[in-house]
Design a protein around this motif. Sequence first.
Motif, PDB file in Angstrom:
ATOM      1  N   PHE A 222       5.278   2.472   1.734  1.00  0.00           N
ATOM      2  CA  PHE A 222       3.973   1.375   1.915  1.00  0.00           C
ATOM      3  C   PHE A 222       4.937  -0.040   1.782  1.00  0.00           C
ATOM      4  O   PHE A 222       5.014  -0.773   2.712  1.00  0.00           O
ATOM      5  CB  PHE A 222       2.924   1.348   0.941  1.00  0.00           C
ATOM      6  N   THR A 223       5.687  -0.268   0.632  1.00  0.00           N
ATOM      7  CA  THR A 223       6.165  -1.515   0.712  1.00  0.00           C
ATOM      8  C   THR A 223       7.424  -1.864   1.535  1.00  0.00           C
ATOM      9  O   THR A 223       7.671  -2.769   2.019  1.00  0.00           O
ATOM     10  CB  THR A 223       6.721  -1.797  -0.981  1.00  0.00           C
ATOM     11  N   GLY A 224       8.130  -0.612   1.780  1.00  0.00           N
ATOM     12  CA  GLY A 224       9.062  -0.732   2.851  1.00  0.00           C
ATOM     13  C   GLY A 224       8.611  -1.015   4.270  1.00  0.00           C
ATOM     14  O   GLY A 224       9.301  -1.774   4.995  1.00  0.00           O
ATOM     15  N   GLY A 225       7.599  -0.188   4.790  1.00  0.00           N
ATOM     16  CA  GLY A 225       6.719  -0.616   5.757  1.00  0.00           C
ATOM     17  C   GLY A 225       6.337  -2.133   6.108  1.00  0.00           C
ATOM     18  O   GLY A 225       6.625  -2.792   6.840  1.00  0.00           O
ATOM     19  N   VAL A 247       0.283   4.783   2.945  1.00  0.00           N
ATOM     20  CA  VAL A 247      -1.251   4.859   2.646  1.00  0.00           C
ATOM     21  C   VAL A 247      -1.516   6.326   2.579  1.00  0.00           C
ATOM     22  O   VAL A 247      -2.273   6.866   1.721  1.00  0.00           O
ATOM     23  CB  VAL A 247      -2.065   4.158   3.780  1.00  0.00           C
ATOM     24  N   LEU A 248      -1.033   7.180   3.522  1.00  0.00           N
ATOM     25  CA  LEU A 248      -1.656   8.681   3.750  1.00  0.00           C
ATOM     26  C   LEU A 248      -0.976   9.446   2.397  1.00  0.00           C
ATOM     27  O   LEU A 248      -1.580  10.269   2.042  1.00  0.00           O
ATOM     28  CB  LEU A 248      -1.077   9.213   5.100  1.00  0.00           C
ATOM     29  N   PHE A 253      -1.308  12.789  -3.361  1.00  0.00           N
ATOM     30  CA  PHE A 253      -1.276  12.362  -4.852  1.00  0.00           C
ATOM     31  C   PHE A 253      -2.418  12.375  -5.547  1.00  0.00           C
ATOM     32  O   PHE A 253      -2.651  12.842  -6.722  1.00  0.00           O
ATOM     33  CB  PHE A 253      -0.822  10.857  -4.899  1.00  0.00           C
ATOM     34  N   ALA A 254      -3.543  11.783  -4.877  1.00  0.00           N
ATOM     35  CA  ALA A 254      -5.126  11.900  -5.619  1.00  0.00           C
ATOM     36  C   ALA A 254      -5.456  13.187  -5.768  1.00  0.00           C
ATOM     37  O   ALA A 254      -5.951  13.647  -6.856  1.00  0.00           O
ATOM     38  CB  ALA A 254      -5.854  11.051  -4.767  1.00  0.00           C
ATOM     39  N   LEU A 255      -5.315  14.130  -4.761  1.00  0.00           N
ATOM     40  CA  LEU A 255      -5.749  15.765  -4.726  1.00  0.00           C
ATOM     41  C   LEU A 255      -5.114  16.390  -5.905  1.00  0.00           C
ATOM     42  O   LEU A 255      -5.460  17.064  -6.836  1.00  0.00           O
ATOM     43  CB  LEU A 255      -5.457  16.234  -3.640  1.00  0.00           C
TER      44      LEU A 255
END
Length: 490
Positions: A222-225, A247-248, A253-255
């Motif tokens: 994310f931060t690299g993008g 983001v995806l 991670f959440a699961l």
Amino acid sequence: MTGSAVSSRVTIGALAGVVGFLAFVEFTSGVIQGFYTPMLTDIARHLGVHDADVNWLEGTQLMLSALVVPAFAKLGDMVGHKRMLVISTAITAAASLVLPFTDSFGVFLAAWAIQGFYVVWLPLEIALIWSRSRRMEGRATITARAAGFLVAALETGAITGALVGGMLIDSLPLWIVLLVPALLVVACFFVILFGVKESPEPTGGRLDNVGLVLISLALVAFTGGLSLLRLNGPADPIAWLVTALGVLLVVPFALWELRHDDPLIDVRMFRSPALGPVFLTAGLFGVSVLGAQAPLSTFARTDPSVYGYGLGTTGFQTSLIIGVYLIAMITGALLFPLIARLTAPRLTLIGAATLVGIGFLMFLPFHDTYTQVIVNMVIVGLGSGALVAALPAAAASAAPPTQTGVATGLTNSVKTVGGAIASCVFGIALLHGATGAATEGTAGSFSGYVTVWVVCGVTALAAAILLCFVPKTAFSDRAAHGADAAEAVS
């Protein structure tokens, strides 16, 4: 006087001593954040790079801080907050000692990024204070006061660092100047090691390595993008794909965390009516407190006789604006516990976010004179100082007992992500429509600065609205007492 009262007084006195030592740690953190700013051009010349390459220093440190905080916050809950403070300080000291003795941009960049381990200090300190005050009456109030005191020390350090750094760089060789914060961090290591006692009853357990890898990959992508978007512009499809991948990757991670018995981050906290809005507020607050610093400075430096906007300030005049802003932050941090006690912590948070929003929106009609900008920054600073102190303290008081460090750390991580997004958006906005004949220190077009002010103002007001939906007794001693009682019953 009863024995329990005497015992309580002794305990509070011991806690006050710990807070005093931790204040020195936060003073050191502030020095690190303010010391290098006046000499970034000197650093660029020393390393043989263009001024624009200095932006990589901020970007890499932000990225590392986003990775470090979740792991160290969780480890603080597991093995002890003091222990992780000692380790993070040792790493910061080692990196700081590399900076004076290298002229390689690659080595300097790596050491600068690793120096960013200091970002975990404040969340760990708040979690330690919350843990140490567990058996005291008025636990939430005590933590809020301590947080305000620590943030005041932080901002005092930032002011001191900027002034001392600017003074020394004009009279001493760069390598000697760079030794000053390094030696201060070394002293900080021994202060923590010998002056701070460990938090009681660490939770133990094993670190969720799979969760750590998943969230690290998500944050790096994310931060690299975002960095690619800022470098290559919004027309670059690769930058968008990398950002979207980041983001995806949050989904697996959440699961994983939902199925794990002892997760790195209990993602259920984001659904909490008290904690969810706090995390969102931290992200929205990061937009202004992290993303708007450079645009505000460059706007002040812009010559109005050339562009028709800006203040045309000198470096010293610009530093005075920053100094006034930091003094306002100190005031806001110290006033937060007093106002929270007179009203309610939730209402104080709402008021602080509203002040930040009003201050930035005031730039729209009032930006033509030095006095107008000072007034705007004082209003922003009062609200920002209160939020910097209040958010980790609020998270600690509303978090599950085994997730105190994680919750306080999340306010920092989410704030960093908000700042990274804002930095990208503002960078693109400031470049759009900018004339080619930019003078030194000019960041971009006037429309870009208007975008900065509007986005910062609106996001702060959105945070204030979100906090209206928090339970009325959240972050108070009444709520904390209820949580402790529920824990005792279970």
